[in-house]
Enzyme design. Structure first.
Site, short mmCIF file in Angstrom:
data_model
loop_
_atom_site.label_atom_id
_atom_site.label_comp_id
_atom_site.label_asym_id
_atom_site.label_seq_id
_atom_site.Cartn_x
_atom_site.Cartn_y
_atom_site.Cartn_z
CB CYS A 72 -0.90 0.15 0.94
SG CYS A 72 -0.09 -0.01 2.53
CG HIS A 112 -3.93 0.08 4.82
ND1 HIS A 112 -3.16 -0.42 3.64
CD2 HIS A 112 -5.04 0.69 4.24
CE1 HIS A 112 -3.88 -0.37 2.57
NE2 HIS A 112 -5.24 0.21 2.88
CG ASP A 127 -6.57 1.38 -0.19
OD1 ASP A 127 -5.89 1.11 -0.95
OD2 ASP A 127 -6.75 1.16 0.76
#
Length: 325
Positions: A72, A112, A127
């Protein structure tokens, strides 16, 4: 005169989109879809012990130039820089994911990285690297979860929750997701927590205040999260190799979206509509070669050049000519 920065041109080329002005939610959604087709969620540099301190320049080199994937903190950060160059009101924040297998514990605290978009005085989550749980559109941040975004992968919503505690971190909102109604596994249609976050928490990034990008800050949020992954006592992403991406596979002239997942000893295609799986197990004496073949043919990633120890641990008959070549 070229209306795009060099970085924007480079990013457009990587995600295979013709350069265009990005100014609406629909424009952003096109970018998110394009990212899903190109960026692979993978931990191969960590598994191979070839990770680097993650400055802006290093991220560009790894993902845009060398065409690697990443977790991520790589893909979402590159998306952040791209949208920022268009003058969009976007910032990054750190979240904590719930374990997506058991849903009984939190994963790495503050581990994250996501993007928050402020568009026409409304906040959205963006995202492109929550594994393959991808909304493919900005998800509105609401108090009650009344605005649901549906993609080919599933449904997504954000709900406000009072004082969410994940480890030592306190958050204000959760992103939830579930599979579509066409899914064959009934339990997968229930809403589950993806991650907890605070949309007002702003993470400052390498290069944010440096137009010349001569910043040598190696202790970025991205580097910090990478180290958390390496040091994770649960070893969720630091021991076993993983690569996963949304792909289109043609079946009887109909295009179907599937999630491709590559692990140490198998390759699996999961149908996004039904959850049906097609799994190929690898020959234990030929794991590394088969793994690399799938990296190239399915994920369009460069093959691993250094053999991670976990492959060597699986077989006593490893081909000598493949060793660290």
């Amino acid at each position: 005169m070229n209306p795009f920065t060099d970085y924007q041109v480079q990013f457009f080329e990587r995600i295979k989109l013709k350069p265009r002005i990005i100014e609406s939610l629909d424009d952003i959604s096109e970018v998110l879809v394009a990212c899903s087709k190109v960026f692979t969620f993978e931990n191969l540099d960590i598994i191979s012990n070839t990770q680097e301190a993650l400055t802006r320049k290093v991220l560009i080199k790894q993902v845009l130039i060398n065409k690697q994937g990443g977790l991520c903190y790589k893909a979402n950060t590159l998306l952040y820089y791209f949208l920022l160059d268009f003058g969009l009101n976007v910032h990054q924040t750190r979240a904590t994911c719930e374990n997506q297998e058991s849903h009984s514990r939190w994963n790495i605290g503050h581990g994250h990285m996501i993007n928050i978009l402020n568009f026409e005085n409304k906040l959205y989550v963006m995202d492109v690297a929550f594994g393959c749980n991808l909304s493919l559109r900005p998800v509105p941040i609401t108090d009650d979860g009344s605005e649901v975004i549906e993609s080919c992968i599933g449904l997504y919503r954000v709900i406000k929750r009072e004082n969410i505690v994940a480890g030592v971190y306190h958050y204000t909102h959760i992103l939830e997701h579930r599979k579509p109604d066409t899914y064959l596994i009934e339990s997968a249609k229930n809403w589950v927590i993806g991650y907890a976050f605070d949309p007002l928490l702003i993470c400052k990034n390498d290069g944010d205040d440096d137009d010349d990008d001569n910043n040598n800050n190696n202790n970025t949020h991205q580097t910090q999260i990478q180290q958390l992954v390496i040091d994770d006592p649960n070893k969720d992403f630091c021991v076993k190799p993983l690569a996963t991406k949304l792909i289109n596979n043609t079946d009887n002239n109909n295009n179907n979206n599937s999630i491709a997942t590559l692990t140490l000893n198998s390759f699996t295609l999961t149908n996004c509509k039904t959850g049906e799986k097609i799994k190929t197990n690898f020959d234990n004496d030929n794991l590394f070669e088969q793994f690399n073949q799938h990296l190239i043919s399915i994920f369009n990633l460069p093959p691993l050049k250094i053999i991670p120890q976990i492959f060597l641990n699986q077989t006593s008959n490893f081909p000598i000519n493949n060793l660290n070549s």
